[in-house]
Design a protein around this motif. Sequence first.
Motif, mmCIF file in Angstrom:
data_model
loop_
_atom_site.group_PDB
_atom_site.id
_atom_site.type_symbol
_atom_site.label_atom_id
_atom_site.label_comp_id
_atom_site.label_asym_id
_atom_site.label_seq_id
_atom_site.Cartn_x
_atom_site.Cartn_y
_atom_site.Cartn_z
ATOM 1 N N TRP A 180 0.845 -1.196 0.000
ATOM 2 C CA TRP A 180 0.000 0.000 0.000
ATOM 3 C C TRP A 180 0.873 1.237 0.000
ATOM 4 C CZ3 TRP A 180 0.768 3.201 4.087
ATOM 5 C CH2 TRP A 180 1.097 2.654 5.330
ATOM 6 N N ASP B 206 -0.169 5.285 0.370
ATOM 7 C CA ASP B 206 -1.178 6.333 0.501
ATOM 8 C C ASP B 206 -0.639 7.605 -0.144
ATOM 9 O OD1 ASP B 206 -2.805 4.577 1.818
ATOM 10 O OD2 ASP B 206 -2.442 5.412 3.808
ATOM 11 N N TYR C 281 -5.326 -1.729 -2.546
ATOM 12 C CA TYR C 281 -6.308 -0.956 -3.310
ATOM 13 C C TYR C 281 -6.554 -1.523 -4.701
ATOM 14 C CZ TYR C 281 -5.239 2.197 0.510
ATOM 15 O OH TYR C 281 -5.041 2.731 1.757
ATOM 16 N N ASN D 288 -9.785 -0.922 -6.620
ATOM 17 C CA ASN D 288 -9.986 0.406 -7.209
ATOM 18 C C ASN D 288 -9.293 0.548 -8.556
ATOM 19 O OD1 ASN D 288 -11.240 0.975 -4.794
ATOM 20 N ND2 ASN D 288 -9.499 2.073 -3.947
ATOM 21 N N GLY E 87 -3.575 4.223 -2.652
ATOM 22 C CA GLY E 87 -4.823 4.646 -2.021
ATOM 23 C C GLY E 87 -4.888 6.158 -2.034
#
Length: 150
Positions: free
Chosen positions: A83, A85, A115, A118, A124
């Motif tokens: 991940w 961010d 993610y 998505n 993310g």
Amino acid sequence: MKKPEFLYLLLGASFVSYRFAKRFVKDKLKSDFRYDIILNYSNDDPAMEQFDFYPEDNDKRFFNLNENEVVDILCRKNKVPVWIDISVCKVDRKFTTFNLLCAGRYSDNPDEYYYKKNGSGPFGIKSPNFPPGHNKDEKFKLKNSNQLKF
């Protein structure tokens, strides 16, 4: 994940984060991007053998990077953090800068990316850090926000 694919995801996530941030900030964001990175932002159990870990990255931070420098730092042995961010953190006369907070677990397995549903791989999209006492109906200036300090 090969570097060109990671670059594609980075640029896509940057554009989405840029558009998302425009809903919250008064600043005129620039379409030329730079990146600040914090590595190993997660607390990981190195016993999880399906991942690569880089304990030497603890407390490592990088500033004012272009997208190719980000790819070179985060794409290792075709593995990337599970991940990342991404959020707009500042703007100046030339660039919009994003924070990239990165997990310490690296994988080449897309099923491990937080993610992936998505379509953004490990990225993310997060809002800019809101200033203390922020009214959600008002836009704010980034320089007045409670930005993450590196």
